[in-house]
Design an enzyme around this catalytic site. Structure first.
Site, PDB file in Angstrom:
ATOM      1  N   ARG A  46      22.922  70.074  53.250  1.00  0.00           N
ATOM      2  CA  ARG A  46      23.584  68.870  53.774  1.00  0.00           C
ATOM      3  C   ARG A  46      24.633  69.282  54.802  1.00  0.00           C
ATOM      4  O   ARG A  46      24.794  68.667  55.851  1.00  0.00           O
ATOM      5  CB  ARG A  46      24.215  68.048  52.644  1.00  0.00           C
ATOM      6  CG  ARG A  46      25.148  66.953  53.169  1.00  0.00           C
ATOM      7  CD  ARG A  46      25.408  65.814  52.181  1.00  0.00           C
ATOM      8  NE  ARG A  46      25.676  66.243  50.824  1.00  0.00           N
ATOM      9  CZ  ARG A  46      26.796  66.857  50.415  1.00  0.00           C
ATOM     10  NH1 ARG A  46      27.777  67.106  51.262  1.00  0.00           N
ATOM     11  NH2 ARG A  46      26.939  67.217  49.155  1.00  0.00           N
ATOM     12  N   ASP A 170      24.508  54.416  73.684  1.00  0.00           N
ATOM     13  CA  ASP A 170      23.180  54.566  73.078  1.00  0.00           C
ATOM     14  C   ASP A 170      22.215  54.794  74.245  1.00  0.00           C
ATOM     15  O   ASP A 170      21.906  53.870  75.003  1.00  0.00           O
ATOM     16  CB  ASP A 170      22.819  53.308  72.277  1.00  0.00           C
ATOM     17  CG  ASP A 170      21.445  53.434  71.592  1.00  0.00           C
ATOM     18  OD1 ASP A 170      20.597  54.195  72.102  1.00  0.00           O
ATOM     19  OD2 ASP A 170      21.211  52.748  70.581  1.00  0.00           O
TER      20      ASP A 170
HETATM   21  C1  LIG Z   1      15.087  52.295  67.532  1.00  0.00           C
HETATM   22  C2  LIG Z   1      16.452  52.184  68.082  1.00  0.00           C
HETATM   23  C3  LIG Z   1      17.579  52.404  67.270  1.00  0.00           C
HETATM   24  C4  LIG Z   1      17.448  52.698  65.787  1.00  0.00           C
HETATM   25  O1  LIG Z   1      16.865  53.945  65.560  1.00  0.00           O
HETATM   26  P1  LIG Z   1      15.954  54.273  64.262  1.00  0.00           P
HETATM   27  O2  LIG Z   1      15.542  55.674  64.525  1.00  0.00           O
HETATM   28  O3  LIG Z   1      14.830  53.291  64.238  1.00  0.00           O
HETATM   29  O4  LIG Z   1      16.830  54.132  63.062  1.00  0.00           O
HETATM   30  C5  LIG Z   1      18.822  52.329  67.858  1.00  0.00           C
HETATM   31  N1  LIG Z   1      18.976  52.044  69.177  1.00  0.00           N
HETATM   32  C6  LIG Z   1      17.915  51.824  69.974  1.00  0.00           C
HETATM   33  C7  LIG Z   1      18.144  51.528  71.414  1.00  0.00           C
HETATM   34  C8  LIG Z   1      16.624  51.879  69.465  1.00  0.00           C
HETATM   35  O5  LIG Z   1      15.573  51.643  70.263  1.00  0.00           O
END
Ligand SMILES: *Cc1c(COP(=O)(O)O)cnc(C)c1O
Length: 378
Positions: A46, A170
């Site tokens: 972990r 993101d």
């Molecule tokens: C898919 C996605 C997520 C979430 O990710 P997971 O791997 O499905 O948990 C977050 N942000 C964006 C822009 C995504 O396309």
């Protein structure tokens, strides 16, 4: 060194004892101590695992970060980042956010006293207008989902610096190959590695990169404390995927550009969202700041019945959620990926009952266009 080249190098020098070209899968929970008070650098998986670390170091290098962190999913990565905040803190976030992120913010973290203002982060005046005394961060999707708006990270970063806010990006849709958020002033980048990074629709994973070593220390504390870490098998798959990031992205983007043009010229298609099309509002900005336009397309058909027809009739293109992999996928955001966005926000954004989202894969583009044609016209 070019990002495509760096991506291929991940894990290459990891095993100096055998010279293994790929990082071995260290499928172990724990590590023997050489002596009292001594450690090999690994104690318990972990806290740290060599296979995961090869990925974490690799993604940090791709993003120009102090450190990288790998989680069991993109959502786990984002949830871990929210632990940087405390009750009473406010965040400014992108309004056409990934549905799961919206759900995490609104249904879970509001219970712990965080609050969120949803704004169009491709509009800097909307971002600055949302500032409150308790604002601590701006969370943006660099290229949004599903409407593909592009944020001016440098402008948002200047605003964040002036107001002592963290900037979290993101960057799932673009990856370091097309945009390096930390170079443009973001403090933290986060990725659903499930998508373009791993790239084969075969694993769920999340990664975070952090520019500042002290902030990275905090993120590590949360990663280890919460424990939503990526397992060694999935870390290996993600690393393996990243090695081909450059060629996949090149091919996917090229396909997407051609498909977007074909869709735009089709009489049954009333609207195409693709930033590579010159008519897209963020086309010029993206041309300036990013290395490409990505491989996601959203489009509207001229009547709702066509939605179901296309989803059922496409043969090569699979009707499935997710995106970014080598296989092309199509989805209906209103009832799938974006069902958790409040209906009034969906309506304002244009996520409606004639909007489809296409994740373009690496297939031969002519086959993809033929598949769309027969589904639309059949
Ligand atoms: C898919 C996605 C997520 C979430 O990710 P997971 O791997 O499905 O948990 C977050 N942000 C964006 C822009 C995504 O396309």
């Amino acid at each position: 060194m070019n990002i495509a080249t760096q991506a291929v190098q991940i894990g290459l020098e990891w095993d100096t004892r055998t010279g293994a070209v790929t990082v071995p899968i260290y499928q172990t929970a724990t590590f023997r101590h050489p002596g009292l008070g001594q450690s090999t650098g690994y104690d318990y998986s972990r806290s740290g695992n060599p296979t995961r670390q090869a990925l974490e170091d690799g993604i940090a290098r791709l993003d120009g970060a102090a450190r990288g962190f790998a989680y069991s999913s993109g959502m786990a990565a984002i949830a871990n980042l929210l632990l940087l905040f405390k009750s009473g803190d406010h965040l400014i976030v992108t309004e056409d956010l990934y549905g799961g992120t919206c759900r995490l913010f609104d249904k879970i973290f509001t219970q712990y006293g965080l609050s969120f203002s949803y704004v169009d982060t491709s509009d800097i005046t909307a971002v600055t207008a949302a500032l409150q005394p308790s604002t601590r961060a701006v969370f943006v999707e660099t290229l949004t989902n599903p409407l593909l708006k592009f944020a001016d990270l440098r402008a948002i970063s200047a605003f964040c610096t002036g107001n002592d806010l963290l900037l979290i990006a993101d960057n799932t849709f673009l990856t370091p190959y097309l945009l390096r958020p930390l170079d443009m002033g973001a403090d933290i980048a986060v990725y659903s590695a499930t998508k373009y990074l791993a790239g084969h629709n075969d694993t769920v994973a999340g990664v975070v990169t952090v520019k500042d070593p002290l902030l990275a220390e905090k993120v590590y504390f949360h990663q280890n404390s919460v424990g939503a870490v990526l397992g060694p098998q999935d870390a290996w798959l993600t690393t393996r995927g990243i090695k081909t990031l450059g060629v996949r992205m090149d091919r996917q983007q090229e396909n997407a550009g051609q498909i977007a043009e074909w869709l735009a010229a089709h009489p049954r298609i009333t609207r195409v969202y693709y930033p590579g099309l010159p008519g897209h509002p963020d086309h010029a900005l993206m041309k300036r700041d990013a290395g490409g336009f990505g491989a996601m397309i959203a489009f509207e058909v001229d009547r709702h019945e066509l939605v179901e027809q296309i989803l059922l009739k496409t043969r090569l293109i699979s009707f499935a959620e997710s995106l970014g992999g080598v296989e092309s996928l199509i989805t209906f955001p209103e009832v799938q990926t974006h069902a958790d966005i409040p209906p009034e926000i969906r309506a304002r954004l244009g996520i409606n009952n004639v909007l489809l989202r296409l994740s373009v894969g690496i297939e031969d583009c002519r086959d993809l266009i033929e598949d769309l044609r027969q589904a639309l016209e059949g």
